[in-house]
Design a protein around this motif. Structure first.
Motif, PDB file in Angstrom:
ATOM      1  N   TRP A 149       0.629  -1.603   0.245  1.00 48.47           N
ATOM      2  CA  TRP A 149      -0.056   0.088   0.363  1.00 48.47           C
ATOM      3  C   TRP A 149       0.338   1.218   0.187  1.00 48.47           C
ATOM      4  O   TRP A 149       1.977   1.271   0.916  1.00 48.47           O
ATOM      5  N   PHE A 150       0.606   2.131  -0.652  1.00 41.01           N
ATOM      6  CA  PHE A 150       1.256   3.123  -0.963  1.00 41.01           C
ATOM      7  C   PHE A 150       0.154   4.528  -0.960  1.00 41.01           C
ATOM      8  O   PHE A 150      -0.445   5.080  -1.681  1.00 41.01           O
TER       9      PHE A 150
ATOM     10  N   ARG B 151     -12.459  -1.534  11.122  1.00 41.77           N
ATOM     11  CA  ARG B 151     -11.976  -0.192  10.539  1.00 41.77           C
ATOM     12  C   ARG B 151     -10.029  -0.466  11.291  1.00 41.77           C
ATOM     13  O   ARG B 151      -8.700  -0.548  10.562  1.00 41.77           O
ATOM     14  N   LEU B 152      -9.804  -0.258  12.211  1.00 45.69           N
ATOM     15  CA  LEU B 152      -8.487  -0.081  12.919  1.00 45.69           C
ATOM     16  C   LEU B 152      -7.725  -1.287  12.445  1.00 45.69           C
ATOM     17  O   LEU B 152      -6.307  -0.977  12.282  1.00 45.69           O
ATOM     18  N   GLU B 153      -8.021  -2.418  12.598  1.00 45.66           N
ATOM     19  CA  GLU B 153      -7.239  -3.569  12.199  1.00 45.66           C
ATOM     20  C   GLU B 153      -7.143  -4.158  10.412  1.00 45.66           C
ATOM     21  O   GLU B 153      -6.305  -4.550  10.114  1.00 45.66           O
ATOM     22  N   ALA B 154      -7.847  -3.458   9.846  1.00 45.15           N
ATOM     23  CA  ALA B 154      -8.025  -3.144   8.636  1.00 45.15           C
ATOM     24  C   ALA B 154      -6.718  -2.363   8.271  1.00 45.15           C
ATOM     25  O   ALA B 154      -5.454  -3.077   7.410  1.00 45.15           O
ATOM     26  N   VAL B 155      -5.903  -1.132   9.133  1.00 47.88           N
ATOM     27  CA  VAL B 155      -4.958  -0.668   9.161  1.00 47.88           C
ATOM     28  C   VAL B 155      -3.653  -0.809   9.565  1.00 47.88           C
ATOM     29  O   VAL B 155      -2.453  -1.592   9.530  1.00 47.88           O
ATOM     30  N   ARG B 156      -4.080  -1.961  10.596  1.00 49.02           N
ATOM     31  CA  ARG B 156      -3.464  -2.376  11.934  1.00 49.02           C
ATOM     32  C   ARG B 156      -2.573  -3.867  11.028  1.00 49.02           C
ATOM     33  O   ARG B 156      -0.991  -3.938  10.493  1.00 49.02           O
TER      34      ARG B 156
ATOM     35  N   PHE C  42       2.759  -1.327   4.064  1.00 48.31           N
ATOM     36  CA  PHE C  42       2.598  -0.051   3.975  1.00 48.31           C
ATOM     37  C   PHE C  42       3.815   1.334   3.490  1.00 48.31           C
ATOM     38  O   PHE C  42       4.269   1.383   4.803  1.00 48.31           O
ATOM     39  N   LEU C  43       3.348   2.278   2.694  1.00 51.40           N
ATOM     40  CA  LEU C  43       4.865   3.239   3.064  1.00 51.40           C
ATOM     41  C   LEU C  43       3.840   4.688   2.832  1.00 51.40           C
ATOM     42  O   LEU C  43       2.973   4.902   1.974  1.00 51.40           O
ATOM     43  N   ILE C  44       3.717   6.195   3.427  1.00 54.47           N
ATOM     44  CA  ILE C  44       3.208   7.227   3.589  1.00 54.47           C
ATOM     45  C   ILE C  44       4.310   7.997   2.649  1.00 54.47           C
ATOM     46  O   ILE C  44       5.544   8.353   3.047  1.00 54.47           O
TER      47      ILE C  44
ATOM     48  N   LEU D 266     -10.750   3.977   3.517  1.00 54.96           N
ATOM     49  CA  LEU D 266      -9.812   3.509   2.351  1.00 54.96           C
ATOM     50  C   LEU D 266      -9.400   1.992   2.090  1.00 54.96           C
ATOM     51  O   LEU D 266      -9.739   0.632   1.309  1.00 54.96           O
ATOM     52  N   MET D 267      -8.782   1.957   3.166  1.00 57.50           N
ATOM     53  CA  MET D 267      -8.212   0.211   3.275  1.00 57.50           C
ATOM     54  C   MET D 267     -10.001  -1.007   3.214  1.00 57.50           C
ATOM     55  O   MET D 267      -9.722  -2.229   2.688  1.00 57.50           O
ATOM     56  N   LEU D 268     -10.967  -0.174   4.045  1.00 57.15           N
ATOM     57  CA  LEU D 268     -12.014  -1.236   4.195  1.00 57.15           C
ATOM     58  C   LEU D 268     -13.097  -1.094   2.684  1.00 57.15           C
ATOM     59  O   LEU D 268     -13.035  -2.636   1.901  1.00 57.15           O
ATOM     60  N   GLY D 269     -12.750  -0.246   1.537  1.00 57.14           N
ATOM     61  CA  GLY D 269     -13.821  -0.052   0.806  1.00 57.14           C
ATOM     62  C   GLY D 269     -12.606  -0.940  -0.655  1.00 57.14           C
ATOM     63  O   GLY D 269     -12.974  -1.862  -1.555  1.00 57.14           O
ATOM     64  N   ALA D 270     -11.310  -0.961  -0.582  1.00 56.79           N
ATOM     65  CA  ALA D 270     -10.328  -1.503  -1.106  1.00 56.79           C
ATOM     66  C   ALA D 270     -10.832  -3.334  -1.017  1.00 56.79           C
ATOM     67  O   ALA D 270      -9.034  -3.845  -1.873  1.00 56.79           O
ATOM     68  N   GLY D 271     -10.645  -4.156   0.512  1.00 50.75           N
ATOM     69  CA  GLY D 271     -11.235  -5.103   0.743  1.00 50.75           C
ATOM     70  C   GLY D 271     -10.661  -5.513   1.810  1.00 50.75           C
ATOM     71  O   GLY D 271     -10.644  -6.396   1.851  1.00 50.75           O
ATOM     72  N   GLU D 272      -9.532  -4.577   2.452  1.00 47.37           N
ATOM     73  CA  GLU D 272      -8.618  -4.993   3.237  1.00 47.37           C
ATOM     74  C   GLU D 272      -9.670  -5.604   4.533  1.00 47.37           C
ATOM     75  O   GLU D 272      -9.255  -6.265   5.423  1.00 47.37           O
TER      76      GLU D 272
END
Length: 506
Positions: free
Chosen positions: A320-321, A394-399, A412-414, A460-466
């Motif tokens: 993920w970028f 939602r939090l777990e999708a990012v974690r 995961f890179l910002i 974003l992460m949820l919508g993309a399927g994470e």
């Protein structure tokens, strides 16, 4: 005769006090003498006021702090240390707190105001003042600063010759990067997403000046790693403090606390529990801007409300970028939709774009027949709600992405330009500490200016399927009725055993 001696210890503080600019601000570490300097500056300007026909130097000042407890225990205390009642007259401890100094030809009225109540703000707007001192300006909004500039220069009246000098002085510890102070001083550029009218309010007028004092200490490093701190020989006000003041002060403090209060660096102090302890800035933030990948779908997460936010990202070969962010303040969904549309058309018009947002945005408000998603579609943006609004999911999708590697690199890179997202990851997006004894925190992230952009990232992460991947990875437990003769280890009925000539089930 008035016997009063004061000499500022430091070139920056001296320059600040000699300046006649209409607005002057000084930023420095704790113990740098800036508050005392402002106290003396109020009195110095009273001394320099021209006499009226009665031979009096009349002036009226307001000294402002954001809350009443801080006003009483900090600002007023500092003032009375230099102007004690036994020497300078009785202090009135009734709101508005007032110290009316009549000594020699000086007639100085000082009002102390806390702006934590609406009636206090209204009181400010009715005052006729010579000048205003704003103590700890990082806690004061730009709208209050603007109100102060309207009330000065109005006392004494022109019938008495008017004020010899009028204006606003301010002191502060280092604020956050998106505060009006660093933006107006030129340390931080005006954010692109700010509306034109707001941007004009954040441009430094030519009659404003800002001063920055040296840090209290300097960092020591080895191979680029922070190893400790040493006294800064250029620190100001050293003659009025112990040599061990800063070295004692930093013990037991976090780096973010030291950066703000000792190093005089822009930043936010981490007071809550960070939502993402897995985040490591050296690992998850790119060293340089991340280019957009052609032919790869672009995902956008949205959070609605009057502080709408958007995050842009792409997933390339399992990584993920996070490419960009939009953070708005006091902006409705109609105007935000236009800002978003322009951003997509300008930078990402050649990509396949997928936009996701808060499912609550698909419900009509009581005062409007349109939903945020309908407004976005009206602006030519096809946006859909995510399948869930569960905070935990939602939090777990990012974690899950923060803790993964792909092709031997972080998954995961910002982009380093996503300042608000990064600051949120560093601890500004946090669980609020509860007002009880012990280390206890709320079970939901605190709602603040960093929560909106991180909500957008989660959508974003949820919508993309994470989020779906997390759900799919969890096997649902199958319930069954227990039997007395059931063996939980073999999931079969227990074998019959003979006992005393009888068959029985164990």
């Amino acid at each position: 005769m008035i016997d009063f001696k004061y000499k500022p210890d430091g070139d920056v503080l001296k320059a600040f006090m000699k300046d006649d600019t209409f607005f002057r601000g000084v930023r420095g570490p704790v113990g740098s003498g800036k508050s005392v300097g402002c106290c003396v500056e109020v009195f110095r300007r009273a001394l320099s006021q021209q006499k009226n026909e009665n031979g009096l130097r009349r002036s009226r000042w307001a000294i402002i702090r954001n809350t009443n407890p801080q006003l009483r225990t900090t600002t007023i205390k500092t003032w009375l240390d230099w102007f004690p009642e036994e020497d300078w007259g009785k202090f009135r401890w009734e709101v508005p707190y007032t110290h009316h100094i009549k000594k020699g030809d000086i007639d100085l009225e000082v009002l102390f105001l806390a702006l934590d109540r609406p009636e206090d703000v209204k009181k400010l707007l009715s005052l006729e003042l010579t000048g205003v001192w704003i103590n700890e300006a990082r806690e004061i909004s730009k709208s209050i600063i603007d109100a102060c500039t309207m009330r000065v220069g109005r006392f004494p009246s022109m019938r008495e010759g008017g004020p010899s000098w009028s204006g606003v002085i301010a002191d502060t510890n280092a604020p956050e990067e998106d505060h009006w102070w660093p933006i107006m001083s030129g340390e931080v550029p005006i954010p692109d997403h700010i509306h034109r009218e707001q941007a004009l309010m954040l441009r430094k007028p030519d009659n404003w000046s800002f001063y920055t004092q040296p840090s209290g200490m300097v960092e020591t490093k080895s191979d680029g790693e922070l190893t400790g701190y040493e006294p800064n020989p250029k620190a100001e006000n050293q003659k009025n403090m112990l040599k061990s003041y800063y070295s004692n002060l930093i013990r037991g403090k976090t780096k973010s606390w030291i950066d703000v209060y000792v190093m005089n660096q822009l930043g936010m102090i981490q007071e809550g529990k960070p939502v993402y302890p897995e985040f490591v800035i050296e690992t998850h933030v790119a060293d340089e801007p991340i280019p957009t990948a052609d032919g790869i779908p672009l995902y956008i997460g949205l959070d609605f409300g009057l502080t709408p936010a958007a995050v842009f990202g792409q997933k390339v070969r399992g990584r993920w970028f996070i490419l960009a962010e939009i953070v708005a303040i006091d902006m409705g969904i109609v105007r935000f939709a236009e800002v978003l549309r322009q951003e997509i058309a300008t930078k990402y018009g050649h990509l396949d774009v997928h936009i996701y947002g808060d499912p609550a945005g698909d419900f009509r408000a009581q005062t409007d027949e349109s939903t945020p998603f309908q407004i976005l579609r009206g602006a030519g943006l096809r946006a859909t709600p995510t399948h869930s609004n569960s905070v935990d999911l939602r939090l777990e999708a990012v974690r899950a992405s923060l803790t993964k590697m792909a092709e031997g690199k972080p998954a995961f890179l910002i982009d380093p330009r996503c300042l608000t997202v990064i600051k949120g990851f560093e601890g500004s997006y946090a669980y609020r500490r509860m007002q009880v004894s012990g280390e206890r925190f709320d079970d939901k992230p605190d709602k603040n200016m960093f929560s909106h952009i991180h909500d957008a990232l989660q959508y974003l992460m949820l919508g993309a399927g994470e989020g779906r991947q997390l759900i799919a990875g969890q096997k649902q437990a199958v319930a069954f009725n227990a039997r007395k003769d059931f063996d939980v280890f073999t999931r079969k009925p227990k074998a019959p055993q003979r006992r005393q000539g009888m068959w029985s089930r164990m």
